[in-house]
Design a protein around this motif. Sequence first.
Motif, mmCIF file in Angstrom:
data_model
loop_
_atom_site.group_PDB
_atom_site.id
_atom_site.type_symbol
_atom_site.label_atom_id
_atom_site.label_comp_id
_atom_site.label_asym_id
_atom_site.label_seq_id
_atom_site.Cartn_x
_atom_site.Cartn_y
_atom_site.Cartn_z
ATOM 1 N N VAL A 246 0.813 -1.213 0.000
ATOM 2 C CA VAL A 246 0.000 0.000 0.000
ATOM 3 C C VAL A 246 0.850 1.268 0.000
ATOM 4 N N THR A 247 2.102 1.139 0.437
ATOM 5 C CA THR A 247 3.008 2.287 0.433
ATOM 6 C C THR A 247 4.428 1.797 0.684
ATOM 7 N N ARG A 248 5.354 2.714 0.677
ATOM 8 C CA ARG A 248 6.752 2.431 1.035
ATOM 9 C C ARG A 248 7.215 3.507 1.991
ATOM 10 N N ARG A 249 8.051 3.117 2.914
ATOM 11 C CA ARG A 249 8.660 4.051 3.857
ATOM 12 C C ARG A 249 10.169 3.886 3.768
ATOM 13 N N ARG A 250 10.896 4.931 4.105
ATOM 14 C CA ARG A 250 12.353 4.886 4.041
ATOM 15 C C ARG A 250 12.944 4.850 5.441
ATOM 16 N N VAL A 251 13.739 3.825 5.686
ATOM 17 C CA VAL A 251 14.511 3.747 6.916
ATOM 18 C C VAL A 251 15.818 4.499 6.670
ATOM 19 N N ASP A 252 16.340 5.159 7.691
ATOM 20 C CA ASP A 252 17.540 5.978 7.500
ATOM 21 C C ASP A 252 18.724 5.154 6.999
ATOM 22 N N PHE A 253 18.995 4.020 7.657
ATOM 23 C CA PHE A 253 20.122 3.178 7.263
ATOM 24 C C PHE A 253 19.797 1.706 7.469
ATOM 25 N N VAL A 254 20.262 0.866 6.550
ATOM 26 C CA VAL A 254 20.393 -0.572 6.769
ATOM 27 C C VAL A 254 21.895 -0.807 6.822
ATOM 28 N N ILE A 255 22.358 -1.464 7.884
ATOM 29 C CA ILE A 255 23.790 -1.646 8.126
ATOM 30 C C ILE A 255 24.057 -3.130 8.334
ATOM 31 N N TRP A 256 25.173 -3.629 7.792
ATOM 32 C CA TRP A 256 25.468 -5.052 7.940
ATOM 33 C C TRP A 256 26.956 -5.326 7.992
ATOM 34 N N ASP A 257 27.256 -6.521 8.537
ATOM 35 C CA ASP A 257 28.598 -7.094 8.456
ATOM 36 C C ASP A 257 28.429 -8.571 8.125
ATOM 37 N N ASP A 258 29.444 -9.384 8.348
ATOM 38 C CA ASP A 258 29.374 -10.803 7.995
ATOM 39 C C ASP A 258 28.408 -11.600 8.864
ATOM 40 N N THR A 259 28.056 -11.067 10.034
ATOM 41 C CA THR A 259 27.260 -11.845 10.980
ATOM 42 C C THR A 259 25.884 -11.269 11.282
ATOM 43 N N ALA A 260 25.645 -10.008 10.974
ATOM 44 C CA ALA A 260 24.387 -9.369 11.383
ATOM 45 C C ALA A 260 23.977 -8.275 10.415
ATOM 46 N N THR A 261 22.677 -7.971 10.441
ATOM 47 C CA THR A 261 22.111 -6.842 9.710
ATOM 48 C C THR A 261 21.226 -6.093 10.692
ATOM 49 N N LEU A 262 21.293 -4.773 10.683
ATOM 50 C CA LEU A 262 20.418 -4.001 11.564
ATOM 51 C C LEU A 262 19.963 -2.725 10.868
ATOM 52 N N LEU A 263 18.904 -2.161 11.414
ATOM 53 C CA LEU A 263 18.395 -0.872 10.956
ATOM 54 C C LEU A 263 18.907 0.203 11.899
ATOM 55 N N LEU A 264 19.141 1.388 11.359
ATOM 56 C CA LEU A 264 19.478 2.551 12.173
ATOM 57 C C LEU A 264 18.503 3.652 11.798
ATOM 58 N N GLU A 265 17.738 4.094 12.778
ATOM 59 C CA GLU A 265 16.805 5.204 12.587
ATOM 60 C C GLU A 265 17.282 6.333 13.486
#
Length: 137
Positions: free
Chosen positions: A62-81
């Motif tokens: 129904v829509t799209r929103r923008r997260v400030d950052f998607v950040i990752w390394d070899d072991t994890a992915t996280l969002l940063l708002e």
Amino acid sequence: MAHVFEKLSYDVIGACIAVQRQLGKGCMEVDYQRAVELELRKRGISYLREAEIPICYDGIEVTRRRVDFVIWDDTATLLLETKAAAVIKPEDEAQCRLYMRNGGFVTCLLVNFGEFPVKTVRLKHTSDREPLYGPQR
């Protein structure tokens, strides 16, 4: 047994602390985002800025929103708002939970540069989906 933060969370929080040390309080949110981007690059941390998260109802976007950052390394992915407000509000946390739920993410750091020292809330979400961005789990 207590949860152990993944190294990526510590590295990102450290980058945000470095940004606030240099810029202080009083900048606009976009200023902090630009500085965070520079600091992540300087530290060799992989990221995508303003990643789109589809918001769906009954399986239909129904829509799209923008997260400030998607950040990752070899072991994890996280969002940063990021925020630059007097305090973090409940709706800021709800926004992060929406992004995690719809994007298949497990961890989100909500960072407010408007508080000193920088205020960080680490949110967790149980997801059985692969994240939209970053390496697969």
